[in-house]
Enzyme design. Structure first.
Site, mmCIF file in Angstrom:
data_model
loop_
_atom_site.group_PDB
_atom_site.id
_atom_site.type_symbol
_atom_site.label_atom_id
_atom_site.label_comp_id
_atom_site.label_asym_id
_atom_site.label_seq_id
_atom_site.Cartn_x
_atom_site.Cartn_y
_atom_site.Cartn_z
ATOM 1 N N GLU A 1 0.824 -1.214 0.000
ATOM 2 C CA GLU A 1 0.000 0.000 0.000
ATOM 3 C C GLU A 1 0.856 1.260 0.000
ATOM 4 O O GLU A 1 1.639 1.471 0.933
ATOM 5 C CB GLU A 1 -0.903 0.021 1.232
ATOM 6 C CG GLU A 1 -1.761 1.278 1.345
ATOM 7 C CD GLU A 1 -2.475 1.390 2.680
ATOM 8 O OE1 GLU A 1 -3.476 2.132 2.741
ATOM 9 O OE2 GLU A 1 -2.036 0.754 3.651
ATOM 10 N N GLU B 1 -11.511 2.752 6.573
ATOM 11 C CA GLU B 1 -10.401 2.949 7.497
ATOM 12 C C GLU B 1 -10.291 4.436 7.831
ATOM 13 O O GLU B 1 -9.410 5.142 7.365
ATOM 14 C CB GLU B 1 -9.091 2.431 6.887
ATOM 15 C CG GLU B 1 -7.967 2.340 7.910
ATOM 16 C CD GLU B 1 -6.615 2.040 7.295
ATOM 17 O OE1 GLU B 1 -5.861 1.246 7.873
ATOM 18 O OE2 GLU B 1 -6.303 2.618 6.225
#
Length: 274
Positions: A143, A246
């Site tokens: 990521e 998130e």
């Protein structure tokens, strides 16, 4: 409409961790993700998942000493054995929880390090992890993270991540595309979704409002439009993944904060019992 997973490390902090599964299920979530589940026994986690009809769709591999400021080990030359031990622990948890994705944090670039050397270390570690995960049918995710929230992080840009995935060439190494980080670092998100999603190299999305990482309907991003783009491209290319929520809830009081901030989801899914 995309499928959403509640990130239990950031949502429902008004509850003890093991109670967050029931809270997420009550609000209509069918899947959850979390950062580091290793303080809890897999049996307890399995019970919370099965008892609430939830899928665990993502966990993170151990990041090193988080409290000391470490943010992953994958790019750290000389820490390969520790990285491997941590990843095998993550793989054992993923197997026990029937979780198909493990996010491996890259780590912070050491001061004065040779970037070519740490990139090679990173590539070798991710390739090793992919080989270990292959028998379990588990994807290894990398990521890009923005440098404002995490200065000196090794992986920052979508093109950088996709180039590494292509270089490794393993079918189970994919990019975790967090729209929050992407907007801060480079923007042009819809075009990036249209470009990268059909390649098969995106394994997971995450969302949060920009710039403060609160609810996705707060801030500068038009998430409803971006969800439509994901739907459109997914229909054409067959992508069937999840979008992880998130973010740090800010709406509502400390007792009911996460639920009170889910109006953005209720507008997308009017039948959800929020």
């Amino acid at each position: 409409m995309p499928r959403f997973a509640a990130n239990l490390s950031m949502l429902y902090n008004e509850h003890a961790f093991l109670d967050r599964f029931a809270a997420a299920a009550h609000d209509g979530f069918k899947a959850v993700e979390c950062l580091f589940p290793y303080a809890f026994d897999t049996h307890d986690l399995q019970q919370r998942l099965s008892g609430n009809g939830l899928q665990q769709v993502l966990i993170n591999a151990p990041p090193g000493d988080w409290d000391a400021g470490e943010r992953g080990l994958a790019c750290l030359t000389g820490r390969e054995t520790e990285f491997q031990t941590g990843f095998l622990q993550a793989l054992a948890y993923a197997d026990a929880l029937n979780c198909p994705r493990i996010h491996v944090m890259a780590g912070l670039k050491p001061l004065g390090a040779d970037l070519a050397v740490i990139e090679q270390t990173y590539i070798q570690n991710i390739a090793w992890a992919a080989t270990q995960a292959q028998q379990s049918g588990c994807d290894v995710l990398i990521e890009p993270i923005n440098t404002r929230d995490m200065p000196h992080y090794f992986l920052n840009y979508q093109s950088q991540a996709h180039n590494i995935v292509a270089l490794i060439g393993a079918s189970n190494v994919k990019v975790q595309m967090d729209l929050y980080h992407c907007q801060i670092m480079e923007g042009d998100i819809a075009a990036k979704i249209r470009h990268h999603l059909p390649t098969g190299r995106i394994g997971h999305f995450q969302i949060a409002g920009v710039p403060m990482r609160h609810e996705p309907d707060l801030g500068e991003l038009n998430h409803a439009y971006l969800f439509d783009v994901i739907d459109e491209v997914s229909a054409a290319c067959g992508w069937e993944g999840w979008i992880g929520c998130e973010y740090r809830p800010i709406l509502g009081d400390v007792t009911n904060g996460t639920r009170d901030g889910l109006s953005w989801l209720a507008r997308l899914r009017p039948s959800t019992p929020i």
